[in-house]
Design a protein around this motif. Structure first.
Motif: not given
Length: 364
Positions: A259-273
């Protein structure tokens, strides 16, 4: 004549001494031609297997891999560093001495030894250590400086040169963070974190701000399940002042953004984005230091991802912490490098940063 000879001899000795001095860790982000030349020399002396191994950080101690496994990984030159989990100072030091002997005997690059010596975890990582106050109880920069100095003295005595601290998450109430945080006031968190980082790095130990982009104002524990930042990155503003203060290492959180248009990680954790590791942290915030994952072997938020270490590397992480299988991780990275020249150059940049760090630590 004698005076001229003595003057010349003194000049030569001075130049040799100056050239042999290890640069200070506080100068890590400064351009230094002699350091860059040394890094290139070391890098060019390695093959790709040895280069990729520098990115791998295995675990040791009572909660880590058995000593026999760690020693075998070192003998096979498949790791660049080791994080030590629970154990006594004596046992940690004994294993470090054995590992150093392997590096020396086999003419390998020295290993980088790290530990989670946050104030709140310090006693749990070092059995029998003097009681240490929890991070949440540190109320001013004088206390932060004092605590860091006590921790640094012990770490240096054992042989640790990287501390996975401080936690810069905002809030002591999160299920995973609890008393490991400096509190819920962002200004206070920044001030105390900066002091802890400054003292740590001035004394020759790498500080690590964690967990990017913020693990305090969320619900859940990434050790147990996927955890989400829902909407804005409320803790992101903590990091620019710490980057400006020259923190050398930042640890990524296994936390998913939605729910963040700019930083949505598409289901991945941030560490893998790649959007978060490279796009946000490295490019947007301008972080030039080392980016390391959180543990890749036990946290449910990342173990559900197929070949998570490779995904994390492709996202832009420089160091891969505790992959389940080090050999498999190295092989998968080498395979990807062979078919993707852009990724290969990215790996090379990560490796050069790690070598550079070891040069600055005086390990070479």
């Amino acid at each position: 004549m004698l005076k001229n000879i003595l003057t010349l001899s003194f000049t030569i000795l001075f130049c040799i001494s100056a050239a042999s001095q290890t640069p200070s860790l506080t100068e890590f982000f400064d351009y230094n031609p002699s350091v860059e030349h040394r890094v290139d020399e070391i890098f060019n002396s390695l093959n790709d297997n040895e280069r990729v191994a520098q990115m791998i950080v295995t675990s040791a101690g009572e909660l880590g891999k058995p000593n026999s496994v760690v020693l075998k990984l070192a003998q096979e030159n498949k790791i660049g560093g080791i994080v030590f989990l629970k154990g006594s100072e004596e046992n940690h030091k004994k294993l470090i001495n054995e590992l150093n002997a392997i590096s020396t005997t086999q003419n390998q690059l020295p290993l980088l030894y790290s530990i989670d010596a946050e104030p709140s975890l310090y006693n749990g990582r070092l059995n029998g250590s003097a009681p240490m106050m929890n991070t949440i109880d540190i109320k001013n920069t004088k206390q932060a400086d004092s605590v860091a100095r006590i921790i640094n003295k012990t770490l240096l005595d054992i042989g640790f040169r990287q501390n996975f601290a401080p936690v810069v998450d905002v809030s002591p109430n999160n299920e995973a963070i609890k008393n490991r945080s400096f509190g819920n006031d962002k200004n206070q968190v920044v001030a105390l974190s900066k002091q802890f980082i400054k003292t740590t790095q001035e004394q020759g130990i790498i500080a690590t701000a964690k967990h990017f982009p913020g693990h305090g104002l969320v619900s859940g524990d990434t050790h147990k399940k996927s955890v989400y930042i829902d909407g804005d990155l409320q803790e992101l503003e903590i990091y620019p002042p710490l980057i400006d203060a020259d923190v050398i290492s930042i640890m990524m959180a296994h936390i998913t953004i939605e729910n963040n248009p700019k930083y949505n990680t598409e289901g991945l954790p941030a560490s893998c984005s790649r959007k978060i590791v490279t796009g946000l942290l490295k490019e947007e915030l301008g972080f030039k230091g080392l980016v390391i994952t959180d543990a890749l072997n036990i946290m449910k938020a990342v173990t559900i991802i197929d070949n998570a270490p490779l995904v994390a590397s492709k996202a832009g992480n420089d160091m891969l912490l505790m992959p389940i299988d080090e050999t498999e991780t190295i092989n998968s990275i080498l395979t990807e490098m062979s078919r993707d020249s852009i990724y290969r150059q990215q790996v090379y940049q990560s490796v050069k940063k790690i070598i550079r760090l070891k040069v600055f630590l005086g390990l070479m």
